[in-house]
Design a protein around this motif. Sequence first.
Motif, PDB file in Angstrom:
ATOM      1  N   ARG A  62       0.429  -2.022  -0.102  1.00 27.95           N
ATOM      2  CA  ARG A  62       0.277  -0.033  -0.119  1.00 27.95           C
ATOM      3  C   ARG A  62       0.751   1.456   0.199  1.00 27.95           C
ATOM      4  NH1 ARG A  62      -4.523  -0.664   3.832  1.00 27.95           N
ATOM      5  NH2 ARG A  62      -5.281  -2.296   2.552  1.00 27.95           N
ATOM      6  N   ILE A  91       2.160   1.793  -3.058  1.00 22.32           N
ATOM      7  CA  ILE A  91       1.072   2.164  -4.434  1.00 22.32           C
ATOM      8  C   ILE A  91       0.902   3.814  -3.528  1.00 22.32           C
ATOM      9  CG2 ILE A  91      -1.244   2.467  -4.990  1.00 22.32           C
ATOM     10  CD1 ILE A  91      -1.247  -0.919  -4.233  1.00 22.32           C
ATOM     11  N   LEU A 108       1.089   7.182  -6.248  1.00 24.50           N
ATOM     12  CA  LEU A 108       0.394   7.953  -6.429  1.00 24.50           C
ATOM     13  C   LEU A 108       0.461   9.395  -6.383  1.00 24.50           C
ATOM     14  CD1 LEU A 108      -2.780   5.722  -5.403  1.00 24.50           C
ATOM     15  CD2 LEU A 108      -2.346   6.838  -7.739  1.00 24.50           C
ATOM     16  N   ARG A 133       0.889  12.532  -8.525  1.00 24.38           N
ATOM     17  CA  ARG A 133       0.041  13.344  -8.393  1.00 24.38           C
ATOM     18  C   ARG A 133       0.956  14.674  -8.212  1.00 24.38           C
ATOM     19  NH1 ARG A 133      -2.311  13.642  -2.243  1.00 24.38           N
ATOM     20  NH2 ARG A 133      -0.050  13.680  -2.466  1.00 24.38           N
ATOM     21  N   VAL A 162       1.946   4.311  12.299  1.00 25.38           N
ATOM     22  CA  VAL A 162       0.578   3.654  11.878  1.00 25.38           C
ATOM     23  C   VAL A 162       0.783   2.218  12.965  1.00 25.38           C
ATOM     24  CG1 VAL A 162      -1.174   3.553  10.398  1.00 25.38           C
ATOM     25  CG2 VAL A 162      -0.088   5.892  11.384  1.00 25.38           C
ATOM     26  N   ARG A 205      -4.945   6.299   6.105  1.00 28.12           N
ATOM     27  CA  ARG A 205      -3.672   4.928   5.848  1.00 28.12           C
ATOM     28  C   ARG A 205      -4.233   3.946   7.260  1.00 28.12           C
ATOM     29  NH1 ARG A 205       1.604   8.556   8.001  1.00 28.12           N
ATOM     30  NH2 ARG A 205      -0.153   9.006   9.245  1.00 28.12           N
ATOM     31  N   GLN A 260      -7.194   2.336  -3.054  1.00 28.81           N
ATOM     32  CA  GLN A 260      -6.043   3.953  -3.184  1.00 28.81           C
ATOM     33  C   GLN A 260      -6.633   5.072  -4.298  1.00 28.81           C
ATOM     34  OE1 GLN A 260      -2.562   3.034  -3.055  1.00 28.81           O
ATOM     35  NE2 GLN A 260      -2.952   1.547  -2.547  1.00 28.81           N
ATOM     36  N   TYR A 285      -6.469   8.856  -2.590  1.00 26.85           N
ATOM     37  CA  TYR A 285      -5.740  10.047  -3.018  1.00 26.85           C
ATOM     38  C   TYR A 285      -6.271  10.626  -3.388  1.00 26.85           C
ATOM     39  CZ  TYR A 285      -3.726  12.015  -7.381  1.00 26.85           C
ATOM     40  OH  TYR A 285      -2.679  13.034  -7.933  1.00 26.85           O
ATOM     41  N   GLN A 332      -6.152  14.140  -2.027  1.00 26.47           N
ATOM     42  CA  GLN A 332      -5.790  16.283  -3.372  1.00 26.47           C
ATOM     43  C   GLN A 332      -6.950  17.296  -2.640  1.00 26.47           C
ATOM     44  OE1 GLN A 332      -4.204  16.809  -5.978  1.00 26.47           O
ATOM     45  NE2 GLN A 332      -4.467  15.293  -7.403  1.00 26.47           N
TER      46      GLN A 332
END
Lengths: 694, 501
Positions: free
Chosen positions: A40, A43, A47, A51, A99, B454, B460, B464, B468
Amino acid sequence: MNPPGSLGILEDKEKERLSTPILGPSILSDNPYERIQARRLRIAARLEARRREALGEYLDGKKESEEDQSKSFKQKEESRLKLAKLLLCGTELVTNIQVAADIREIHRRVEEEEIKRQRLEKLENEVKTSQDKFDQITVRWEEGKQKRIPQDLWDMLNTQKAHCAGLIEDKNKLISELQQELKTKDDQYVKDLKKQSDDICVLLERMEEQVKNVMKSFRQELNYIEKAFEMERQDLLTSNKKTWEQALQAHKTKELEYLLNRIKKVEDYEKQLNKQREWDCEEYNKIKIKLEQDVQILEQQLQQMKATYQLNQEKLEYNVQVLKKRDEESTVIKSQQKRKINRLHDILNNLRSKYAKQIRQFQEENQSLTSDYKHLVTQFKELQKAIRHFAFIDDKRFREIWLMNEEEAKDLINRAFDVDRIIHTQHLGLPWTAPDFWFLRNVGPISQQPQRSATQILEEVLLQTEEEGTEEAASEAESYLDLPKQISMKTTRKILMLLCDESGFLIESKLLSLLRPLERSECYLLKLDAIFSEQTSLTLALDSGEQADLKRQKEGSLVEGEPEEKAPPSPTLIHPNEVLKILEAFVMGLKKPRDSPTPVRLVKYLRDNSKDSAYWEALATVIPPATLNLWDALYTALEKYHVVLTQRAKLLMENKALEQQNTELQMLLQQYLDSKINSELHVPPTQVLRVPTK
Amino acid sequence: MQEPLGTLALSALNRSSVSTQDKSSTVAQASGTAAQPPRPSNTPPPSKPKGWNSRAGVSRMRRIIAEDPEWSLAIVPPLTELCIQHIVKNFQNNPILKELLPEHKQKVLDLLSPDLPLAVTANLIHDESYWRRCCTQRWPVCHVAKHGGSWKHMFFERHLENLLKHFIPNTTDPAVILDLLPLCRNYVRRLSVDQFLPPVKLRPPPRSGDPSDSGSEAELEEPATDHYQLGDLVAGLSHLEELDLVYGVKDCGMNFEWNLFLFTYSDCHSLAATIKACHTLKIFRLTRSKVDDDKARILIRSLLDHPALEELDLSHNLIGDRGARASAKLLNHSHLRVLNLANNRVRAPGAQSLAYALAHNTNLISLNLRLNCIEDEGGQALAHALQTNRCLTTLHLGGNELSEPTATLLSQVLAINTTLTSINLSCNHIGLDGGKQLLEGMSDNRTLLEFDLRLSDVAQESEYLIGQAVSANREAARWQTSNPSHFMLAVSAKDSENSAG
């Protein structure tokens, strides 16, 4: 797999580093979660990279769209975004560990709960089964008690024992299992501790790396920003330079234009100036000629003036000399005057001092004199009093002397008459008649009773009241004033005062002003005087025929006036009944003297001596000269006779004396003869002498 | 090397002009001495020109040795200097500071030793540089920002903390701390003690030894009794604002005993009385101290209607639903702004009571329920409360077994609420659908600046997109704070960005 960009690589590396300790020592059941997490994260990183790219593109687009914004601003924004992202990623990266630990803890808790539950179930089951077994065993014990056969019992005991052993074994197994579990737990605790320390290590590493990264990127961005600023500055400089140059160019062209304009203007002005100059020249010439003419005239005048000046100068010089001389003289005089002034000043001072002295002296004198004066006034008053007294006495004495002398004279006259009569009758034998004269009958001094005016009476009254106050000297006053006896002096005085106050209209205003500074009594006196004089003058001016009427009128008016005055009642003053009487008496008193024609004003005790001498002369010449001649002749005859007589008398006298002498001598002789001494003596004189004894 | 030295000495000699009549000879001698190795000691100035011939005399003749760094022409220090030195020397017996001129004062402060007794310096010296020297001498790491930026405060706070950490009840004299009280009462604002030693019965640990050793050596025969009672101390500190306590022993190592970590009832009662009496207290932290429901209730009861308290931190304890209920009551009976109940045993009923209190609260800004187990029931209750609440800005619900129902409710809250700026839902089982719903809720929100999802089983893509939206919000907020007039522009920009996203 690996996203582009150094950051991504770094993150990836860290992730791997992170994942390896997580994956490595963890329990098998944990593995998939860890793996999932790692995946995760990867990923997410990818991402993020994407972005970032998108944002970058977006920013590019923004750049294009906002061309007007400055390069530095863009750079700043870019850097800021980049750095914010970096920080965010970093914190995420760091917190990822927390976390992960959290979720591990949660899983552990869940598992723990599950295991606990299982364990509890197991234990409960075990308790149940063991309880069942125990129950079986206890039930067997009951059965065993019923067993009588030892073999059976032994068997049963054996089985029982085996059962018990089985039970105990079960328990032991359970215990060992639990102990095993505990051990594994301990191991796991140690592992957990290790993992946690590893985590912390990783955390620290990451933090450090993050710090480094952030520092690096911050520096880089700072550089970029600086560069951008530099560029911008450069751009700005160039553009400014360009604008500056342009401005300069424009300025130049403008300057040129101005210059040309100026030149043109200068030329114009020059032309104008020339014109002006010519014109001015002509003007100047004209004025010059005119002025020259003027100058000539003025010069002539100047000459004239000079001549007069010369003349004047001489005159003035002469004057100056004269004046100088005068000045000298005046200086001399001045000095003299000065000296004089000094002297005079001295004198003045002296005089001043003298004057002051004298003032002082005079003041003193004045004081002394005033005191003297006062003293004298009192003395004078006393003297007056005395004089009055003495006058009275003198009068009396005069009268007495007069009477005496008169008596004497009359005696003498009588004697003379007697003598004359005797002479006439005896010596001459003539009849004698006694002469008769007026003055022989007169007794006392020849005088008139003096008429006294009202003022005098008033004065007297006032003075009396003033001086004597309450003394009742009414007798005298009453002798002058035939006032009724019941009216005292005081009331009279009061009436007079009232009269004075109320009948002020009769007094002249001048007199009033003069009276003001005087004393009260004097004031009253004078006022009354004025009033009465006014009245008398009025009355005198009128005919005698009308007098009575007028008087009556006046009386009336006065009497009428009185009650009016009395109208404001003052009971203590005068009783209204008496007023009439008083005034009547007063006016009557006044009327009497008025009847006489003689003027009122006379000196009080001035006598007329004129007749006295005549009187006395008459007295002296009572015997006429014929008789006197007779007497003289008689006298001479008688004198002769007398001489004869005297001689005769003298002779007689001588005779007598001689006779007496004779007797005396006889006596003496006798005496001597009679005395003792004669006897004693040897020779007595007697013997010698034959004295004729008688 | 020798040549320039010699010339230097020569020139210096010439300048000092020993005696003019035999200058030439001295010059010659100087040149001779220059060849010699320079004497390390400072030669006394030749008051008497004796021993011309001997080399020692010659060396004594030298007035200046160029390489001597100590030498200076100003041989006699000024009187002020001497006075200042004397003052510094006798400062302990006769502290003279306030009467001095500012420059001299500074000099004296620079020269004072940091070892002076506190009784002399505490109320006399306010100069930060002196306390800075004291701090840096005692502790290698100093975070002055933690102590309000004042070195003096830091010194006294840390000094007091040290004393408290090493205080052993019934062994250490309580006067040690109470004597310090009049000196430090004005300078202690915060007190953070991360260990309290239990009393020792048999073997008193060596005082001079390492505190951790002394703590570890305290092997107790009897169960641990009470710790140091803070009451007297706190009552004396008139400016105390922050109290950070941990009832436990640090670095016990293999000497671990459960007894070392006991927070007894009498401790709890005395602490409750202490914090009740301290009206200036703003922040109270009691972490890692095994506070269970009853003790939490005792403490919270004493905090009810406290005039100043703003932050309460009871994280890493054993507080359950009853304790949570008590703290919920506290929320509406105080001015509490921050409540931290992380890592406790709060379950759904406790969360529900908290949510009930939160629904009408207007003070609380931050609520932390990390690592509890409130589950969907509690989560839903909290979400309902947030629909009416207009004050809370930070909410931490990480690790609470939340799932989709809570997420749906929260998405509704996100659309409505305009005060929340930070939400943490990490380590939950939100699920894919929950993530989508949250994304929907997020699309209408303009205020949220942080959203942590998280490890919560969210897709995902949605995570994301939520990221944003949050970053766009953050940009907008930044715009707004930097120049409010551009806010509208930023909003439009963000809209366009959203559409682009």
